[in-house]
Enzyme design. Structure first.
Site, PDB file in Angstrom:
ATOM      1  CD  GLU A  37      -5.197  -6.029  -0.937  1.00 50.19           C
ATOM      2  OE1 GLU A  37      -4.663  -4.893  -0.937  1.00 50.19           O
ATOM      3  OE2 GLU A  37      -5.933  -6.423  -0.027  1.00 50.19           O
ATOM      4  CD  GLU A  45      -1.425   4.821   4.501  1.00 53.12           C
ATOM      5  OE1 GLU A  45      -0.981   5.715   5.247  1.00 53.12           O
ATOM      6  OE2 GLU A  45      -2.080   3.833   4.919  1.00 53.12           O
ATOM      7  CB  CYS A  96      -8.677  -4.928  -3.273  1.00 51.33           C
ATOM      8  SG  CYS A  96      -7.536  -3.546  -3.033  1.00 51.33           S
ATOM      9  CG  ASN A 120      -0.363  -0.121   2.523  1.00 55.85           C
ATOM     10  OD1 ASN A 120       0.672  -0.757   2.684  1.00 55.85           O
ATOM     11  ND2 ASN A 120      -0.984   0.487   3.528  1.00 55.85           N
TER      12      ASN A 120
HETATM   13  N1  THU Z   1      -5.273  -1.354   2.480  1.00 53.99           N
HETATM   14  C1  THU Z   1      -4.715  -2.256   1.610  1.00 53.99           C
HETATM   15  O1  THU Z   1      -3.546  -2.123   1.231  1.00 53.99           O
HETATM   16  N2  THU Z   1      -5.476  -3.274   1.174  1.00 53.99           N
HETATM   17  C2  THU Z   1      -6.773  -3.467   1.508  1.00 53.99           C
HETATM   18  O2  THU Z   1      -7.416  -4.373   0.996  1.00 53.99           O
HETATM   19  C3  THU Z   1      -7.410  -2.606   2.489  1.00 53.99           C
HETATM   20  C4  THU Z   1      -6.624  -1.452   2.964  1.00 53.99           C
HETATM   21  C5  THU Z   1      -4.471  -0.219   2.945  1.00 53.99           C
HETATM   22  C6  THU Z   1      -4.985   1.124   2.532  1.00 53.99           C
HETATM   23  C7  THU Z   1      -4.398   2.012   3.589  1.00 53.99           C
HETATM   24  O3  THU Z   1      -3.096   2.400   3.177  1.00 53.99           O
HETATM   25  C8  THU Z   1      -4.281   1.125   4.813  1.00 53.99           C
HETATM   26  O4  THU Z   1      -4.440  -0.207   4.353  1.00 53.99           O
HETATM   27  C9  THU Z   1      -5.302   1.402   5.889  1.00 53.99           C
HETATM   28  O5  THU Z   1      -6.569   1.378   5.381  1.00 53.99           O
END
Ligand code: THU
Length: 171
Positions: free
Chosen positions: A89, A78, A129, A76
């Site tokens: 994902e 941000e 996702c 992820n």
């Molecule tokens: N996040 C993911 O990487 N995958 C998911 O399926 C749900 C959420 C991340 C997004 C954000 O950076 C952090 O988790 C908290 O929500």
């Protein structure tokens, strides 16, 4: 899988069919996975290291296995403008699509850390996702095996239907 469970009766009149949707989820320990799946989960765990999550502190790693055996990773990413960030994902699936457009995705593993510790419970993908995973299945006409890591155990589903029943599709 859709199982017809009968008819709904209102004021003695049969109104509409009622269905039960059944999903199958497998759980196991890391050691019980086959070698390829274990390698994929280990790749997902490692890819949490590439996560950029200064806002949530939730570091997610994903790893995609292609039909040719290659693994593509994602994490992820941000952003101060929160919706501009992207989940692990989708980062992995889009990277795989961009680099290997003709290679079907056969499996996807996900792992997540809260701070420095892997979550005890498996981390399932968010709704957006799930829709993207469904789109990749449609694109290649092949179910994707999904492995969700938790330090307490791994949850496995064979295809997105288990996580996203009645999904949107134009196929
Ligand atoms: N996040 C993911 O990487 N995958 C998911 O399926 C749900 C959420 C991340 C997004 C954000 O950076 C952090 O988790 C908290 O929500």
């Amino acid at each position: 899988m859709y199982l017809c469970a009968g008819l709904v009766t209102i004021n003695g009149v049969e109104q509409m069919k009622e269905h039960k949707i059944e999903i199958v989820v497998q759980t196991c320990k890391m050691a019980e996975l086959n070698e390829a799946d274990r390698e994929l989960v280990e790749a997902a765990k490692r890819s949490t290291k590439g996560s950029y999550a200064p806002y949530s502190g939730f570091k997610v790693g994903a790893a995609v296995r292609l039909r040719n055996g290659l693994i593509v990773i994602g994490s992820n990413q941000e952003n101060a403008a929160y919706p501009s960030g992207l989940c692990a994902e989708r980062t992995a699936l889009f990277a795989a699509g961009a680099q290997f457009p003709n290679e079907p995705v056969v499996a996807l593993a996900i792992a997540a850390k809260k701070g420095r510790i892997f979550t005890k419970q498996a981390t399932p993908p968010c709704g957006a996702c799930r829709q993207v995973i469904a789109g990749v299945e449609d694109r290649f006409g092949k179910a994707i095996r999904i492995l969700l890591y938790g330090s307490d155990g791994v949850v496995v589903v064979n295809g997105i239907d288990a996580l996203l029943p009645l999904r949107f599709s134009t196929f």
